[in-house]
Design an enzyme around this catalytic site. Sequence first.
Site, short mmCIF file in Angstrom:
data_model
loop_
_atom_site.label_atom_id
_atom_site.label_comp_id
_atom_site.label_asym_id
_atom_site.label_seq_id
_atom_site.Cartn_x
_atom_site.Cartn_y
_atom_site.Cartn_z
N ARG A 68 0.84 -1.21 0.00
CA ARG A 68 0.00 0.00 0.00
C ARG A 68 0.87 1.26 0.00
NH1 ARG A 68 -5.48 -0.63 0.82
NH2 ARG A 68 -5.79 1.52 1.49
N GLN A 99 -10.08 9.08 7.56
CA GLN A 99 -9.64 7.77 8.06
C GLN A 99 -8.45 7.27 7.24
OE1 GLN A 99 -13.26 5.08 8.99
NE2 GLN A 99 -14.05 6.71 7.70
N ASP A 102 -3.04 7.89 3.83
CA ASP A 102 -2.23 8.53 2.79
C ASP A 102 -2.22 10.04 3.02
OD1 ASP A 102 -4.47 9.88 1.40
OD2 ASP A 102 -5.08 7.86 0.79
N HIS A 117 -6.57 7.62 11.65
CA HIS A 117 -5.93 6.30 11.66
C HIS A 117 -4.44 6.36 11.34
CE1 HIS A 117 -10.16 4.32 11.00
NE2 HIS A 117 -9.95 4.69 12.25
N CYS A 125 8.92 2.27 16.02
CA CYS A 125 9.27 1.04 16.76
C CYS A 125 8.11 0.62 17.66
CB CYS A 125 10.51 1.30 17.61
SG CYS A 125 10.88 -0.10 18.69
N CYS A 128 9.81 0.91 21.59
CA CYS A 128 10.17 2.17 22.24
C CYS A 128 9.49 3.38 21.60
CB CYS A 128 11.69 2.35 22.25
SG CYS A 128 12.38 2.78 20.65
N CYS A 151 14.39 -1.42 14.89
CA CYS A 151 14.62 -0.07 15.41
C CYS A 151 16.12 0.17 15.62
CB CYS A 151 13.87 0.04 16.73
SG CYS A 151 14.21 1.55 17.63
N THR A 192 -16.79 6.32 2.71
CA THR A 192 -16.54 5.41 3.85
C THR A 192 -17.72 4.47 4.01
OG1 THR A 192 -16.22 5.23 6.24
CG2 THR A 192 -17.34 7.23 5.47
N ALA A 235 -16.40 10.21 -5.51
CA ALA A 235 -15.81 11.42 -4.92
C ALA A 235 -15.30 12.38 -6.00
CB ALA A 235 -14.66 11.02 -3.99
#
Length: 251
Positions: A68, A99, A102, A117, A125, A128, A151, A192, A235
């Site tokens: 993606r 949501q 990108d 999101h 990581c 941490c 990490c 959505t 859209a």
Amino acid sequence: MNPILTNLLDDTQRLVVLTGAGMSAESGVPTFRDKQVGLWEQYDPETLASIQGWRRDRDLVWAWYMWRMALIQDKAEPNAGHKAIANLANLIQVDVFTQNTDNLHERAGSSDVVHFHGNIAQPYCEDCGEIYRDKIVMPDTEQMRVEPPRCNQCAGYVRPGVVFFGEMLPDGCIDQAANAILNADLVLVVGTSAIVHPVASLPPFAIQNAIPTVEINPNPTAFSPQATLHWGASAATALPEIYEYLAAKQA
Ligand code: OAD
């Protein structure tokens, strides 16, 4: 355009736009609940995008997000819908809540976009929390399994910068959206399926508070029966029409 919508637009100074994966579909980023394509056909989004799925099989989930991410970074461009939303901000106040992980709203020119999101381009990581800034090397061909990087600070696994199913949303973002809705003249709900909570509670919240709410989606959703209007268009078709209508009024 439907006269219900033109009447609403005539009275709109403050607009809230809530977007989902369908917003970016015409930019070539596949949605979650329309049929998955290629290698990913056999998986449902809740397997690939959940914290349990990640813990069970990091290589599978990382490979899917890499795919993606590559689509978004290398191929996807903002579509006419993203551009219309950005241009609307030159005419009226527009608050964008998405949501999507990108950055196509930003690349179209929208600012202060709230991402419920997370941001797919900002892995970090899992142990941490350190942001991983090294360049992520994408495989040349689509892969089903790719081991996530480690990490640089603590050698924990680097995870996608998104909010998985089963995780909390960033602090305060739902309250921020609810406040914007209460101050809006019109809410547009674009692309959505309106089933993933807590974001799915926002369109009904708008209706309960008597804020007109228009859904733009080629397909009906669970929210459609409650919407002030369901506009069965894409859209990239519907949003430019809205912009043109308001721009012509102000000309
Ligand atoms: P979904 O994949 O659930 O729904 C996409 C919606 O977009 C569907 O209702 C389609 O009918 C509609 N659609 C498709 N093409 C369209 C177009 N060109 N114009 C307008 N609408 C179109 O995506 P979301 O509702 O965004 O979460 O999914 C919500 C969340 O579930 C995502 O953010 C993601 C996912 O798992 C996480 O990753 C946590």
